[in-house]
Design an enzyme around this catalytic site. Sequence first.
Site, short mmCIF file in Angstrom:
data_model
loop_
_atom_site.label_atom_id
_atom_site.label_comp_id
_atom_site.label_asym_id
_atom_site.label_seq_id
_atom_site.Cartn_x
_atom_site.Cartn_y
_atom_site.Cartn_z
N LYS A 111 0.82 -1.22 0.00
CA LYS A 111 0.00 0.00 0.00
C LYS A 111 0.85 1.25 0.00
O LYS A 111 0.49 2.25 -0.61
CB LYS A 111 -0.93 0.02 1.22
N LYS A 142 -7.37 -9.02 -8.52
CA LYS A 142 -8.48 -9.10 -7.59
C LYS A 142 -9.57 -8.07 -7.93
O LYS A 142 -9.24 -6.96 -8.33
CB LYS A 142 -7.92 -8.78 -6.19
N LYS A 157 -12.48 -1.95 -5.82
CA LYS A 157 -13.19 -0.70 -6.08
C LYS A 157 -12.29 0.31 -6.78
O LYS A 157 -12.75 1.30 -7.30
CB LYS A 157 -13.71 -0.11 -4.77
#
Length: 345
Positions: A114, A208, A211
């Site tokens: 991240k 994956k 959003k």
Amino acid sequence: MPFTPRVFSGIKPSGDLHLGNYLGAIRRFVPLQETHETIYCVVDMHAITVWQDPEDLRRWTYEIAAAYIASGLDPKKSIIFNQSQVVEHAELSWIFNCVARMGWMSRMTQFKDKAGENSENVSLGLFAYPSLMAADILLYKSTGVPVGDDQRQHLELTRDIAKKFNHDFKKQIAGNGFDADEGFFPITETLSTGPAMRVMSLRDGTKKMSKSDASDMSTIYMMDEADLITKKIKKATTDPEPLPSEAKGLETRPEAQNLVAIFAALSDRSVDDVLSEYGGQGWGKFKPALAELAVSVLSPVATEMRRLVDDRGEMDRILADGADRARAIAQPVMEDVRRIVGFVR
Ligand code: TRP
């Protein structure tokens, strides 16, 4: 005294809920409430580790709580609440920040992914995130956590924190009337409920479902209207081959594998069972069947979610009641923790 079997899990309100959250998490939570004491949390404190617009945060918090209930979690059987209403999560996470080692935290792959290149400029909270997650779980002395593969490392860290706490405070744990060999915190298990379900993008079977995907067509959102769900499935990327008649035939076909897995999960069937029906058939047959199945499962959930989200009074009552019941477990645990670490009360 052995630990009471207790299940905890949480979802972060940081975006619109999609099929991956539903099949990978929420749907798996439901059967556990028949066999375990279950606590399902909307982890709003985790969400703010990256910037969230406060209005969005509030809306998504209600949306996840509504999705829990609309999917079959019963707020009388399960404890359903949002994390920030039980301040003990923050307090225990601070203590865990002082138990966990920098080296352990630095090895967390999710943080590395991240933060990426930007690691100097992400929040301190994002780095400490797994310690808060350990606090969520251990505040209730939870013995089992149903999570996907991407959270396995965080659960391992949770066990390391529990072990180190049990070890560092062994004398005080015994002094406060606990069995020092068993420890104060349990060593929480990762619960796998059925085959691992990782829902992939409809555009790229190796990524994956998420959003943050650039293409709107790659992700089915829980609140999508029926015709949009149908359109997304019909436009999903596939190869030109017909469906194989056994799961093995999907191994090198990620897009086909994903659509069949979604079909299986939505219908509570095995992949082989689905293929025994559709093997040899083309996408022109399978996609409409999948679209129809998806709409029949997801539409009633979405309708109930909308009804609940619009009834703020009812949602606030449910979350406040859940928070009260969560606190009733958390407060005595925190009382013991404060005494064990030597805080004057
Ligand atoms: N980190 C989890 C995720 O991103 C969410 C989470 C926070 C969680 N606290 C938890 C999951 C405790 C299980 C138990 O999916």
